[in-house]
Design an enzyme around this catalytic site. Structure first.
Site, mmCIF file in Angstrom:
data_model
loop_
_atom_site.group_PDB
_atom_site.id
_atom_site.type_symbol
_atom_site.label_atom_id
_atom_site.label_comp_id
_atom_site.label_asym_id
_atom_site.label_seq_id
_atom_site.Cartn_x
_atom_site.Cartn_y
_atom_site.Cartn_z
ATOM 1 C CE LYS A 185 -36.803 91.630 39.138
ATOM 2 N NZ LYS A 185 -36.182 92.868 39.647
HETATM 3 C C1 PLP Z 1 -38.875 97.367 37.707
HETATM 4 C C2 PLP Z 1 -38.073 96.487 36.790
HETATM 5 N N1 PLP Z 1 -38.301 96.553 35.465
HETATM 6 C C3 PLP Z 1 -37.628 95.775 34.609
HETATM 7 C C4 PLP Z 1 -36.690 94.864 35.045
HETATM 8 C C5 PLP Z 1 -35.941 94.079 34.037
HETATM 9 O O1 PLP Z 1 -36.038 92.704 34.221
HETATM 10 P P1 PLP Z 1 -34.852 91.738 33.718
HETATM 11 O O2 PLP Z 1 -33.683 91.939 34.621
HETATM 12 O O3 PLP Z 1 -35.446 90.370 33.855
HETATM 13 O O4 PLP Z 1 -34.557 92.092 32.310
HETATM 14 C C6 PLP Z 1 -36.439 94.750 36.425
HETATM 15 C C7 PLP Z 1 -35.510 93.802 37.031
HETATM 16 O O5 PLP Z 1 -34.541 93.357 36.926
HETATM 17 C C8 PLP Z 1 -37.135 95.600 37.321
HETATM 18 O O6 PLP Z 1 -36.911 95.539 38.637
#
Ligand code: PLP
Length: 367
Positions: A185
């Site tokens: 990110k």
């Molecule tokens: C748009 C979006 N929503 C939710 C997530 C979920 O985040 P995480 O992987 O930290 O659980 C991500 C990324 O990985 C994402 O790109």
């Protein structure tokens, strides 16, 4: 080889600060919910222009806990785009609610307000706009629909750290904003991490309880069904060290996007991402009718690319029930989108090579 993304290169760039952050936790007196988490929560909320920050274990947990804290559960529908990462919809199912997938706008690739207005029904409880690839959703239009139908709005800001719309920071339009700090990110740690930012003090208190077994502050008594979903101290300390570099990193992403745009704008087969001042280019995603052929051509030239996202969530076995209607725009994008390298540490020196490789594929294609 130019990889599509390489989080370790960012850590290498800021290595001294990251090592000092880790050392401060090792020598500190709390490894869970200590001073690094508290300091990062305050700094990140300030950066986002929000009153309260709550660190959690991932972006998916940030969304799940928000939905729970807002009382969304069985019998409720949550409206979201189908063109997004699976975590957005997993969070809805985790709460016992149902995802209701709608179309994105073909140009912005973000949720289409007209499709949202069409999808609202008596069971709609919340709206989950995703600022996909760092591009702002049309929040004024979405908030007008949400206000009219009393929908809670949770902005999925997993890809939009620092992004703005008309000078206003994204994440501040809805009731809460959910962030991921997954390593790729724009602000990423070296494991999993996430946060919620909100102006609602009561919501922040409920989130702090939900992430910690449903405990009330200072107690070890579960008041409600909770989770072990805390941001840990090492990740928080690293995020605190990297946060001051976020805006410069976003500016570098914008500069790389401008170079791509200038060099590739005349290729008629390519669909470039839309321009928006406040976009932070988590990805530089373009479309090509022979996406897979272009990816193979890039790979042969030593350039990584990636697909975000295929298939749309309405076609994932876990979510098909949320697919009330066909979503042709989403299907077309998921067949044609590919993301070029945009992470500054990866792409800065490689833009000319990447552009040459994309252009040579275009030139070689039969007309
Ligand atoms: C748009 C979006 N929503 C939710 C997530 C979920 O985040 P995480 O992987 O930290 O659980 C991500 C990324 O990985 C994402 O790109």
């Amino acid at each position: 080889m130019i990889p599509q993304a390489a989080p370790p290169l960012r850590i290498a760039r800021f290595r001294r600060e990251v090592e000092a952050a880790i050392a401060s936790v090792l020598g500190g007196d709390a490894y869970i919910l200590g001073s690094a988490v508290a300091s990062f929560e305050a700094a990140f909320a300030r950066h986002c222009g929000g009153r309260h920050g709550v660190g959690v274990a991932s972006g998916t947990d940030a969304l799940t806990l928000c939905l729970r804290a807002l009382g969304i559960g069985p019998g409720d529908e949550v409206i979201l785009p189908s063109l997004t990462f699976a975590g957005s919809a997993q969070a809805i199912l985790q709460c016992g609610a149902e995802p209701r997938f709608v179309e994105v706008d073909a140009r912005t690739r973000c949720i289409d307000p007209a499709a949202v207005a069409d999808a609202v029904n008596g069971r709609s409880a919340a709206l989950l706009p995703v600022h996909l690839f760092g591009h702002p959703c049309d929040m004024p239009a979405l908030m007008a629909i949400a206000d009219r139908h009393h929908l809670a709005v949770i902005e999925d800001c997993a890809q939009s750290h620092g992004a703005t719309l008309d000078g206003r920071r994204l994440g501040g339009f809805g009731h809460a904003a959910a962030y991921s700090f997954y390593p790729t990110k724009n602000l990423g740690c070296i494991g999993d991490g996430g946060a919620v930012v909100t102006d609602d003090a009561g919501l922040a208190d409920r989130l702090r309880s939900l992430r910690n077994y449903g405990f009330a502050p200072g107690e070890r008594v579960s008041r409600t069904l909770g989770f072990n979903a805390r941001l840990d101290e090492i990740q928080a300390a690293i995020l605190l060290a990297l946060l001051p570099h976020l805006e410069a990193g976003n500016a570098e992403r914008r500069a790389i996007a401008s170079r791509y745009r200038a060099a590739l704008g005349s290729c008629p087969a390519l669909g470039l991402p839309p321009e928006a001042d406040g976009c932070v280019y988590h990805q530089f995603a373009l479309t090509h009718p022979d996406r897979d052929g272009l990816m193979r051509h890039l790979a042969a030239a030593g350039i990584g690319s990636a697909v975000h996202y295929a298939p749309g969530l309405h076609r994932h076995p876990a979510f098909v029930e949320g697919a009330a209607r066909p979503l042709p725009v989403t299907d077309a994008l998921s067949r044609t989108l590919l993301s070029l390298p945009i992470q500054p540490e990866v792409a800065r020196e490689g833009v000319d090579r990447i552009v040459a490789a994309v252009s040579s594929f275009h030139a070689a294609r039969p007309r």
